[in-house]
Design an enzyme around this catalytic site. Structure first.
Site, mmCIF file in Angstrom:
data_model
loop_
_atom_site.group_PDB
_atom_site.id
_atom_site.type_symbol
_atom_site.label_atom_id
_atom_site.label_comp_id
_atom_site.label_asym_id
_atom_site.label_seq_id
_atom_site.Cartn_x
_atom_site.Cartn_y
_atom_site.Cartn_z
ATOM 1 N N TYR A 73 0.858 -1.192 0.000
ATOM 2 C CA TYR A 73 0.000 0.000 0.000
ATOM 3 C C TYR A 73 0.892 1.239 0.000
ATOM 4 O O TYR A 73 1.307 1.734 1.035
ATOM 5 C CB TYR A 73 -0.917 0.010 1.212
ATOM 6 C CG TYR A 73 -1.907 -1.122 1.285
ATOM 7 C CD1 TYR A 73 -2.135 -1.973 0.209
ATOM 8 C CD2 TYR A 73 -2.619 -1.366 2.456
ATOM 9 C CE1 TYR A 73 -3.044 -3.016 0.282
ATOM 10 C CE2 TYR A 73 -3.535 -2.409 2.540
ATOM 11 C CZ TYR A 73 -3.734 -3.225 1.458
ATOM 12 O OH TYR A 73 -4.631 -4.261 1.554
ATOM 13 N N PHE A 218 -13.061 -5.129 1.136
ATOM 14 C CA PHE A 218 -14.168 -4.492 0.416
ATOM 15 C C PHE A 218 -15.492 -4.815 1.122
ATOM 16 O O PHE A 218 -16.467 -5.223 0.488
ATOM 17 C CB PHE A 218 -14.195 -4.969 -1.033
ATOM 18 C CG PHE A 218 -14.773 -3.961 -2.006
ATOM 19 C CD1 PHE A 218 -14.770 -2.611 -1.739
ATOM 20 C CD2 PHE A 218 -15.310 -4.382 -3.211
ATOM 21 C CE1 PHE A 218 -15.294 -1.702 -2.630
ATOM 22 C CE2 PHE A 218 -15.838 -3.483 -4.119
ATOM 23 C CZ PHE A 218 -15.822 -2.139 -3.825
ATOM 24 N N PRO A 219 -15.547 -4.619 2.446
ATOM 25 C CA PRO A 219 -16.692 -5.120 3.218
ATOM 26 C C PRO A 219 -17.983 -4.331 3.066
ATOM 27 O O PRO A 219 -19.057 -4.851 3.390
ATOM 28 C CB PRO A 219 -16.195 -5.043 4.671
ATOM 29 C CG PRO A 219 -15.218 -3.913 4.658
ATOM 30 C CD PRO A 219 -14.532 -4.004 3.325
ATOM 31 N N GLY A 223 -23.580 -2.478 -3.977
ATOM 32 C CA GLY A 223 -24.151 -2.597 -5.305
ATOM 33 C C GLY A 223 -25.554 -2.030 -5.396
ATOM 34 O O GLY A 223 -25.886 -1.019 -4.781
#
Length: 293
Positions: A73, A218-219, A223
């Site tokens: 990162y 990506f919790p 969508g």
């Protein structure tokens, strides 16, 4: 430290419950992930370094004891920010980092699992984080060009040398997780998993059955579930919460092995995300979200 009117410390993350990584390392289940701290493409310096430092400090103030990062990162930017913001670390703060993905530029990631490379990266992470031992070190990706036994063997040697406490994996199948456990003890697995994307259900079930922490990256992806009038939007209004908070609350209820690590570069969003620890979904609300996908 934040206090209420009576002077009592307020740490909502503590309300998410406790999971013991490797059976002996307790953390509050709702943590914080640092992937959003570096610049665009997870590359270089943050847009606002001072705000990034404030985000990390605020997360800990709110009771976060589990912080997930990776050498890639930035690269190394996130680890260095953690040290700047939080070192010397509180006794209950657990820093988990990862190695095994190299960076060639913004948005570019390539796996390298050669033992000498992994040993180098562990030493660099120790230096950048200001640690003598990394509590949880995760193989960021299995390198298909290197035998898995060699990759995990290098990490096991570092664990035996006292430089790693527990070993984890990232983006693996249930079969790969079982194969890895035949080589060495595995304390955690980190796969993409959220309310809208549940392809790793079998990995989660395997992890829960075997006392392995499952760290969903990506919790808070929701969508179309969060569309106006959609199932998540409807339940969120019922709880006077945001869709992101409901997505996190759903994860916390889905399995006691889940350790969500929502990331953000905004203090306001950290406060919003950690507020999800206080939400208790009813059976009907939980099932409505289960059935929504």
């Amino acid at each position: 430290m934040i206090t209420n009117a009576t002077g009592t410390a307020v740490q909502p993350a503590a309300e998410s419950g406790i999971f013991r990584i490797g059976g002996d390392l307790p953390v509050h289940r709702l943590g914080y992930g640092t992937m959003r701290l570096p610049g665009p493409g997870v590359w270089g310096e943050p847009t606002d370094r001072a705000e990034a430092v404030r985000v990390l400090r605020r997360a800990v103030e709110l009771g976060v004891t589990f912080i997930d990062t990776a050498d890639s990162y930035g690269p190394f930017t996130a680890e260095q920010l953690i040290r700047e913001a939080l070192h010397p670390y509180a006794d209950d703060v657990v820093i988990a980092t990862k190695g095994g993905l190299t960076r060639q530029g913004p948005g570019e990631w390539r796996p390298v699992g050669r033992p000498e490379y992994l040993r180098q990266q562990v030493e660099l992470s120790l230096r950048h984080l200001g640690l003598e031992r990394i509590d949880l070190y995760q193989l960021h990706r299995i390198d298909p060009q290197v035998p898995l036994a060699d990759q995990l063997g290098a990490l096991a040697e570092l664990r035996d040398a006292g430089k790693i406490r527990h070993i984890g994996l990232s983006e693996v199948s249930a079969a790969e997780l079982e194969q890895a456990r035949a080589i060495t003890e595995i304390a955690s697995v980190q796969n993409m998993y959220n309310l809208a994307e549940r392809k790793s259900e079998d990995v989660l079930d395997y992890a829960e059955a075997n006392g392995i922490g499952f760290i969903p990256w990506f919790p808070i992806a929701t969508g179309q579930l969060a569309r106006p009038g959609g199932p998540l939007d409807t339940v969120a209004k019922e709880y006077d919460a945001t869709p992101s908070q409901l997505a996190l609350a759903w994860l916390l209820r889905r399995s006691p092995a889940l350790l969500p690590i929502p990331g953000t570069s905004s203090v306001a969003h950290v406060e919003e995300n950690i507020g999800a620890a206080r939400i208790r979904l009813s059976d009907s609300a939980y099932q409505a979200l289960v059935d929504a996908v």
